[in-house]
Design a protein around this motif. Structure first.
Motif, PDB file in Angstrom:
ATOM      1  N   LEU A   1       0.817  -1.221   0.000  1.00 40.18           N
ATOM      2  CA  LEU A   1       0.000   0.000   0.000  1.00 40.18           C
ATOM      3  C   LEU A   1       0.848   1.267   0.000  1.00 40.18           C
ATOM      4  O   LEU A   1       0.315   2.376   0.154  1.00 40.18           O
ATOM      5  N   ILE A   2       2.144   1.148  -0.172  1.00 38.95           N
ATOM      6  CA  ILE A   2       3.012   2.333  -0.163  1.00 38.95           C
ATOM      7  C   ILE A   2       2.674   3.264  -1.339  1.00 38.95           C
ATOM      8  O   ILE A   2       2.652   4.497  -1.186  1.00 38.95           O
ATOM      9  N   ILE A   3       2.406   2.717  -2.518  1.00 40.88           N
ATOM     10  CA  ILE A   3       2.056   3.569  -3.666  1.00 40.88           C
ATOM     11  C   ILE A   3       0.771   4.333  -3.360  1.00 40.88           C
ATOM     12  O   ILE A   3       0.671   5.538  -3.616  1.00 40.88           O
ATOM     13  N   ASP A   4      -0.221   3.640  -2.809  1.00 43.68           N
ATOM     14  CA  ASP A   4      -1.489   4.279  -2.442  1.00 43.68           C
ATOM     15  C   ASP A   4      -1.246   5.388  -1.409  1.00 43.68           C
ATOM     16  O   ASP A   4      -1.847   6.469  -1.467  1.00 43.68           O
ATOM     17  N   TYR A   5      -0.368   5.098  -0.463  1.00 48.21           N
ATOM     18  CA  TYR A   5       0.012   6.042   0.606  1.00 48.21           C
ATOM     19  C   TYR A   5       0.614   7.316  -0.002  1.00 48.21           C
ATOM     20  O   TYR A   5       0.210   8.441   0.326  1.00 48.21           O
ATOM     21  N   LEU A   6       1.545   7.157  -0.942  1.00 53.07           N
ATOM     22  CA  LEU A   6       2.171   8.309  -1.606  1.00 53.07           C
ATOM     23  C   LEU A   6       1.176   9.039  -2.506  1.00 53.07           C
ATOM     24  O   LEU A   6       1.218  10.267  -2.634  1.00 53.07           O
ATOM     25  N   ALA A   7       0.276   8.271  -3.123  1.00 54.96           N
ATOM     26  CA  ALA A   7      -0.720   8.890  -4.001  1.00 54.96           C
ATOM     27  C   ALA A   7      -1.645   9.810  -3.216  1.00 54.96           C
ATOM     28  O   ALA A   7      -2.046  10.869  -3.702  1.00 54.96           O
ATOM     29  N   LEU A   8      -1.989   9.411  -2.005  1.00 55.81           N
ATOM     30  CA  LEU A   8      -2.891  10.213  -1.179  1.00 55.81           C
ATOM     31  C   LEU A   8      -2.205  11.427  -0.564  1.00 55.81           C
ATOM     32  O   LEU A   8      -2.713  12.541  -0.627  1.00 55.81           O
ATOM     33  N   MET A   9      -1.034  11.222   0.042  1.00 48.90           N
ATOM     34  CA  MET A   9      -0.384  12.313   0.773  1.00 48.90           C
ATOM     35  C   MET A   9       0.589  13.107  -0.088  1.00 48.90           C
ATOM     36  O   MET A   9       1.038  14.182   0.282  1.00 48.90           O
ATOM     37  N   GLY A  10       0.945  12.550  -1.282  1.00 54.42           N
ATOM     38  CA  GLY A  10       1.907  13.217  -2.144  1.00 54.42           C
ATOM     39  C   GLY A  10       3.332  13.043  -1.631  1.00 54.42           C
ATOM     40  O   GLY A  10       3.574  12.407  -0.605  1.00 54.42           O
TER      41      GLY A  10
ATOM     42  N   GLY B   1      -4.643  18.575   1.335  1.00 58.67           N
ATOM     43  CA  GLY B   1      -5.226  18.436   2.669  1.00 58.67           C
ATOM     44  C   GLY B   1      -5.068  17.069   3.290  1.00 58.67           C
ATOM     45  O   GLY B   1      -5.414  16.865   4.456  1.00 58.67           O
ATOM     46  N   VAL B   2      -4.572  16.099   2.518  1.00 60.53           N
ATOM     47  CA  VAL B   2      -4.358  14.753   3.073  1.00 60.53           C
ATOM     48  C   VAL B   2      -2.879  14.610   3.425  1.00 60.53           C
ATOM     49  O   VAL B   2      -2.018  14.663   2.563  1.00 60.53           O
ATOM     50  N   GLY B   3      -2.624  14.462   4.709  1.00 60.57           N
ATOM     51  CA  GLY B   3      -1.255  14.280   5.179  1.00 60.57           C
ATOM     52  C   GLY B   3      -0.986  12.841   5.575  1.00 60.57           C
ATOM     53  O   GLY B   3      -1.781  11.930   5.286  1.00 60.57           O
ATOM     54  N   GLU B   4       0.108  12.652   6.280  1.00 58.32           N
ATOM     55  CA  GLU B   4       0.561  11.308   6.643  1.00 58.32           C
ATOM     56  C   GLU B   4      -0.485  10.552   7.464  1.00 58.32           C
ATOM     57  O   GLU B   4      -0.849   9.416   7.147  1.00 58.32           O
ATOM     58  N   LYS B   5      -1.001  11.188   8.535  1.00 52.40           N
ATOM     59  CA  LYS B   5      -1.942  10.504   9.434  1.00 52.40           C
ATOM     60  C   LYS B   5      -3.258  10.202   8.726  1.00 52.40           C
ATOM     61  O   LYS B   5      -3.851   9.140   8.917  1.00 52.40           O
ATOM     62  N   THR B   6      -3.719  11.148   7.911  1.00 48.41           N
ATOM     63  CA  THR B   6      -4.987  10.930   7.193  1.00 48.41           C
ATOM     64  C   THR B   6      -4.840   9.800   6.185  1.00 48.41           C
ATOM     65  O   THR B   6      -5.720   8.937   6.060  1.00 48.41           O
ATOM     66  N   ALA B   7      -3.710   9.784   5.464  1.00 44.33           N
ATOM     67  CA  ALA B   7      -3.470   8.711   4.498  1.00 44.33           C
ATOM     68  C   ALA B   7      -3.433   7.364   5.197  1.00 44.33           C
ATOM     69  O   ALA B   7      -4.017   6.376   4.730  1.00 44.33           O
ATOM     70  N   GLN B   8      -2.767   7.312   6.345  1.00 44.30           N
ATOM     71  CA  GLN B   8      -2.720   6.054   7.108  1.00 44.30           C
ATOM     72  C   GLN B   8      -4.120   5.645   7.544  1.00 44.30           C
ATOM     73  O   GLN B   8      -4.498   4.468   7.444  1.00 44.30           O
ATOM     74  N   GLY B   9      -4.881   6.605   8.055  1.00 48.24           N
ATOM     75  CA  GLY B   9      -6.238   6.301   8.516  1.00 48.24           C
ATOM     76  C   GLY B   9      -7.114   5.756   7.404  1.00 48.24           C
ATOM     77  O   GLY B   9      -7.879   4.798   7.602  1.00 48.24           O
ATOM     78  N   LEU B  10      -7.030   6.360   6.225  1.00 48.87           N
ATOM     79  CA  LEU B  10      -7.824   5.903   5.080  1.00 48.87           C
ATOM     80  C   LEU B  10      -7.437   4.483   4.675  1.00 48.87           C
ATOM     81  O   LEU B  10      -8.304   3.620   4.458  1.00 48.87           O
ATOM     82  N   LEU B  11      -6.162   4.242   4.549  1.00 50.38           N
ATOM     83  CA  LEU B  11      -5.698   2.935   4.061  1.00 50.38           C
ATOM     84  C   LEU B  11      -5.900   1.844   5.101  1.00 50.38           C
ATOM     85  O   LEU B  11      -6.243   0.708   4.773  1.00 50.38           O
ATOM     86  N   GLN B  12      -5.658   2.182   6.387  1.00 50.26           N
ATOM     87  CA  GLN B  12      -5.894   1.186   7.437  1.00 50.26           C
ATOM     88  C   GLN B  12      -7.376   0.863   7.577  1.00 50.26           C
ATOM     89  O   GLN B  12      -7.746  -0.263   7.895  1.00 50.26           O
ATOM     90  N   GLY B  13      -8.229   1.859   7.297  1.00 52.57           N
ATOM     91  CA  GLY B  13      -9.669   1.651   7.461  1.00 52.57           C
ATOM     92  C   GLY B  13     -10.342   1.013   6.266  1.00 52.57           C
ATOM     93  O   GLY B  13     -11.265   0.201   6.422  1.00 52.57           O
ATOM     94  N   LEU B  14      -9.892   1.360   5.039  1.00 51.69           N
ATOM     95  CA  LEU B  14     -10.621   0.929   3.851  1.00 51.69           C
ATOM     96  C   LEU B  14      -9.803   0.124   2.851  1.00 51.69           C
ATOM     97  O   LEU B  14     -10.346  -0.456   1.926  1.00 51.69           O
ATOM     98  N   GLY B  15      -8.483   0.121   3.008  1.00 49.40           N
ATOM     99  CA  GLY B  15      -7.667  -0.652   2.078  1.00 49.40           C
ATOM    100  C   GLY B  15      -7.022   0.235   1.032  1.00 49.40           C
ATOM    101  O   GLY B  15      -6.566   1.329   1.342  1.00 49.40           O
ATOM    102  N   SER B  16      -7.008  -0.206  -0.214  1.00 50.35           N
ATOM    103  CA  SER B  16      -6.277   0.474  -1.289  1.00 50.35           C
ATOM    104  C   SER B  16      -7.000   1.721  -1.781  1.00 50.35           C
ATOM    105  O   SER B  16      -8.139   2.009  -1.401  1.00 50.35           O
ATOM    106  N   LEU B  17      -6.333   2.450  -2.689  1.00 52.85           N
ATOM    107  CA  LEU B  17      -6.926   3.629  -3.326  1.00 52.85           C
ATOM    108  C   LEU B  17      -8.202   3.240  -4.068  1.00 52.85           C
ATOM    109  O   LEU B  17      -9.214   3.944  -4.007  1.00 52.85           O
ATOM    110  N   ASP B  18      -8.171   2.111  -4.767  1.00 57.20           N
ATOM    111  CA  ASP B  18      -9.363   1.644  -5.493  1.00 57.20           C
ATOM    112  C   ASP B  18     -10.506   1.375  -4.525  1.00 57.20           C
ATOM    113  O   ASP B  18     -11.666   1.698  -4.816  1.00 57.20           O
ATOM    114  N   SER B  19     -10.199   0.773  -3.369  1.00 58.39           N
ATOM    115  CA  SER B  19     -11.247   0.480  -2.379  1.00 58.39           C
ATOM    116  C   SER B  19     -11.848   1.771  -1.836  1.00 58.39           C
ATOM    117  O   SER B  19     -13.057   1.862  -1.610  1.00 58.39           O
TER     118      SER B  19
END
Length: 929
Positions: free
Chosen positions: A175-184, A195-213
């Protein structure tokens, strides 16, 4: 920690190396004015990597000139980066020449980045079953990590496997690519979602999975629990195109067409002639000399193989350099009495074996023995389970029956035991009525005696350092956190190999370490006469423990609480506002922003420091820092001792049992923990109050025996200064005698203030104190302090000679020695950092004195313990604190016992001046001190 295989394919991110070296290393130039710092830095990192891992296959990958496919995707890609500095650009071509001359394959592919080439090679190798080590400082590479692909940051030596990636970034590698895609990624100008930083990106991915999800159902975003989740969905919807563009930009391409497959990236022999010319031109003189002497990359693996040779057919490296790949094939679990007897026969015949216990806790007074393991020859080891809660194999042997068989063997002094921290194993066995004898070798202490500052001395660290073997970690078989199993709960298919490996590794470590000690008579003396005989002595002291009066501590705690409340009111009144005294940030604001106190020192992060040393200096001129220091000191006493000590009373013995550590300090001094007895203050009333709670049992008293000025006496012996030798021989008050010499007075004319100054000089010099430090301690000007020091050296010239001689010796050989031959290594003695070098020089002067003092009190403890074991007087040794031994002595034999203790302590080591021991007696430790 991630496992790194022997001889991995190493892929080096040369471009990452280049920029990091440019910024990390000083801007060096040769005599022609050509910049060389980045070249030197990159080559230094490559040299370190090759020497450590000795690979047969390597690629050093650089970015090629020109744009890449990502620039076509996004015009602003990396546009925020300034152009490459000219002094860096000019180093690239000669660096490439040097890398090639080192025999390393170098790749730079037009149209893609170094990351893409590395990703392509890494996946190609993984598909072929080859393990890969990528050396980079680029976080984007974390997307490549897998059980077979590991990252290493050569600057920090941090290693990232799948688990470490998850811990560092909060998401797994996939999920590192998804993580970078969200937070830049600001370094590459990848936009991400605004507006999406490190913690928000982690929260999204930990809660819902990948960018597609996430984009598959944005209505779920509002239900997540992190801050701002409820209003995030519209922002994600609005920037969906940007998120997927960022995903493309962050994705490492893994299908780059390459001329060379991974298995042809072979390390060749260096081109010595070419390297010599380049080193000469750019004035890398030390490497030039190494090359001429045949020492360039001497430690690396050098093999000549054909491109078709498979990796698993490569020749094994030399054992000393490469270590051993340990196999578990020779391990077994003992279920039958006949098998146990077979192992006991082998052990008896060998007369020497490695031994380890497995328990369900680390408290030797209450722990339960779960099993024991043995090894007689490397590669063959056995585990005897005795207390597992469940078993997935034939029934384990009865614990009492097995221990009855083992007891004669374990108590036989003629059958020598090798262990790792045998003091623990001895304590465990004592619970079961077994007095472990024949304690011959402890690998923890072998490593410590060889080099106390080489790193940690636990078994896992030693296996990695000396065997190049990563042991099975306890967490690997027991899990982590609140659900971690104790050893008795672990199934035997996991517990057996783990425990057998402990014994096998211990034996192998001994075979590595002992020959190195044996060939040096000083180290051999320290090991055989001091460290090993001390193991059972410390074990007995720990098990005896000390009696504590809870009522004294409770009353003291109440008083401390009251005084802390008063101090807090006083501090707030002086500050002009209330604030949290435990908050460094708030305290910085009060002291430096509001009260404008001078900033004497800054933290590594650039903030003004509020540490104890700084506050002590400020307290000389300002009342608020003085109050804060008092508050901190009392709060520490309360939390560490008056509140905590009653909680540490063992319910079985009704005593407090500290743990002594032989392999922690650089100089050989013992340390203690749980509780730490070394840090109870003795020079203030509150510290002495705590010592009053250390009491004697009924019909006994506390006896404290303290070496008087032992380090100064050792200084006199080492320096051979006639004035010091004479003063000690005549039994003079050494501080008064020093004052008389320095101030040119008769002894009876020396004032108490002059004696205090002389005492500061005496002790300051053995710790390498400067004139500035002495001035601060005496509250005089620096010139006055320097005058005192000059007068001292005029009167005691032998001391100055010793200090100069020791500095030179330390610089020449990298270590100093105690009188017994203990070596004290000084890694910073050749440091380019002036402060670190001076610190090492101060340590060089003090270490022989402090280390010799430590050796002397250890010898005293061994001698006293021998007397106690042989004659069984009503005396118990209960504590060792710095230069002091503390005893419980029955009232009727105090005088004779004190005389014996004094005789043994004063006679255990011969100096050119007499050792002197002061003895005190009291109902508690404070009275006796």
């Amino acid at each position: 920690m991630a496992h790194i295989a022997d001889n991995p394919l190493i892929l080096v991110d040369g471009s990452s190396y280049l920029y990091r070296a440019y910024h990390a290393f000083p801007p060096l130039t040769n005599s022609a004015g050509e910049p060389t710092g980045a070249m030197y830095g990159v080559l230094n990192m490559l040299k370190s990597l090759l020497t450590q891992y000795k690979p047969s296959h390597v690629a050093v990958v650089f970015d090629a000139k020109g744009k890449t496919f990502r620039d076509a995707l996004f015009e602003q890609y990396k546009s925020n980066r300034p152009p490459m500095p000219d002094d860096l650009r000019s180093q690239i071509e000669p660096l490439h020449l040097m890398v090639k001359a080192m025999g390393l394959p170098l790749l730079a592919v037009v149209g893609v980045e170094a990351d893409d080439v590395i990703g392509t090679l890494a996946l190609e190798a993984q598909r072929a079953g080859r393990e890969v080590l990528i050396s980079t400082g680029d976080k984007d590479m974390a997307q490549l990590v897998s059980p077979m692909i590991t990252l290493i940051n050569t600057m920090s030596n941090a290693i990232l496997g799948p688990e470490e990636v998850r811990e560092k970034f909060g998401v797994p590698p996939e999920l590192i690519i998804d993580y970078l895609a969200l937070m830049g990624d600001s370094s590459d100008n990848i936009p991400g979602v605004p507006g999406v930083g490190e913690k928000t990106a982690q929260g999204l991915l930990q809660g819902l999975g990948s960018l597609d999800s996430i984009y598959g159902d944005l209505t779920k975003v509002g239900g997540l629990t992190f801050r701002g989740a409820k209003t995030l969905a519209p922002k994600l919807e609005q920037n969906k195109e940007l998120a997927y563009l960022s995903y493309q930009l962050a994705t490492i391409k893994t299908d780059v067409p390459l001329d060379l497959p991974f298995d042809q990236l072979i390390v060749n022999e260096p081109d010595a002639v070419e390297l010599q010319q380049l080193f000469k031109k750019y004035e890398f003189k030390r490497w030039q000399a190494d090359l001429e002497a045949g020492k360039w990359l001497q430690g690396r693996k050098s093999v000549t193989i054909s491109p078709s040779t498979p990796f698993n057919a490569l020749p094994a490296a030399d054992d000393e350099e490469q270590g051993q790949q340990l196999s578990q094939e020779g391990y077994e679990v003992i279920y039958q009495l006949a098998d146990l007897q077979r192992w006991m026969d082998r052990i008896t015949q060998a007369g020497l074996f490695a031994f380890d216990t497995e328990t369900d806790s680390l408290d030797t007074l209450t722990t339960h023995l779960v099993g024991v393991s043995f090894a007689v020859v490397p590669g063959e080891a056995a585990y005897l389970p005795l207390g597992h809660d469940y078993i997935d194999a034939p029934e384990q042997l009865d614990l009492n029956q097995a221990l009855a068989l083992l007891k004669p063997l374990l108590e036989d002094p003629a059958i020598r035991k090798i262990g790792q921290n045998l003091k623990f194993d001895r304590g465990v066995l004592q619970r079961y009525g077994i007095e472990l004898a024949g304690i011959a070798f402890d690998t923890m202490l072998e490593s410590y005696v060889l080099n106390s500052v080489s790193g940690r001395h636990d078994m896992d660290s030693l296996a990695d350092r000396y065997l190049k073997h990563t042991t099975v970690g306890f967490e690997d078989i027991a899990g982590k956190g609140k659900n971690q199993l104790t050893f008795n709960q672990i199934a035997l298919d996991l517990a057996g190999p783990y425990a057998a490996e402990d014994a096998d590794v211990t034996l192998r470590l001994h075979e590595k370490l002992w020959p190195r000690i044996e060939k040096n008579s000083g180290l051999k003396t320290v090991f055989e006469e001091i460290e090993m005989p001390l193991v059972p002595v410390l074990s007995r002291i720990e098990r005896t423990g000390v009696l504590i009066d809870e009522k004294i501590l409770a009353a003291h705690s109440v008083e401390l609480t009251k005084r802390l409340g008063e101090l807090e009111i006083e501090v707030h009144a002086l500050a002009g506002e209330t604030f949290n005294l435990a908050s460094t940030k708030q305290l910085q604001g009060i002291l430096y922003d509001k009260q404008k106190l001078p900033i004497l020192k800054k933290t590594p992060g650039g903030a003004p420091s509020t540490n104890e040393e700084v506050l002590a200096e400020l307290a000389l001129d300002y009342p608020l820092p003085k109050l804060i220091l008092e508050y901190r000191g009392l709060a520490k006493l309360k939390s560490t001792y008056t509140d905590k000590l009653p909680l540490m009373i063992n319910p079985l013995s009704k005593r407090v049992h500290t743990s002594y550590h032989q392999a922690i300090t650089a100089t050989g001094r013992l340390s203690s923990s749980d509780p730490n007895l070394q840090n109870i203050p003795v020079r203030n009333d509150e510290g002495r109050r705590i010592r009053q709670a250390f009491i004697a049992p009924k019909d006994s008293v506390i006896v404290a025996a303290d070496y008087s000025q032992i380090e100064l006496r050792i200084m006199a012996h080492l320096s051979r200064d006639q004035g010091l030798l004479r003063a000690f021989a005549e039994g003079k008050d050494i501080h008064r005698a020093t004052a008389a010499e320095v101030f040119d007075l008769a002894l009876d004319k020396v004032s108490n203030e002059q004696r205090r100054s002389a005492k500061a000089i005496n002790f300051g010099l053995i710790y390498g104190m400067s004139a500035f430090g002495l001035a601060r301690q005496l509250s005089v000007g620096r010139a006055e302090a320097q005058r005192y020091m000059n007068l001292y050296f005029e009167r005691y010239p032998g001391v100055l000679d010793y200090m100069e001689r020791t500095r030179k010796q330390a610089t020449k050989q990298g270590y100093v020695s105690t009188l017994d031959g203990r070596r004290l290594y000084l890694p910073d003695i050749h440091s380019r950092n002036g402060n670190r070098k001076k610190g090492a020089e101060r340590a060089a002067i003090n270490a022989p004195m402090q280390g010799t003092a430590a050796d002397i009190i250890k010898r005293a403890m061994i001698a006293i313990d021998a007397w106690l074991q042989a004659e069984q007087p009503a005396v118990r040794m209960i504590m060792q604190v710095h230069d002091e031994l503390v005893f419980e002595v029955q009232r009727g034999i105090v005088e004779s016992a004190n005389q014996k203790i004094k005789t043994l302590m004063e006679g255990c080591f011969a100096l050119d001046v007499p050792l002197r021991v002061d003895i005190g007696v009291g109902e508690n430790w404070d009275q006796a001190h």
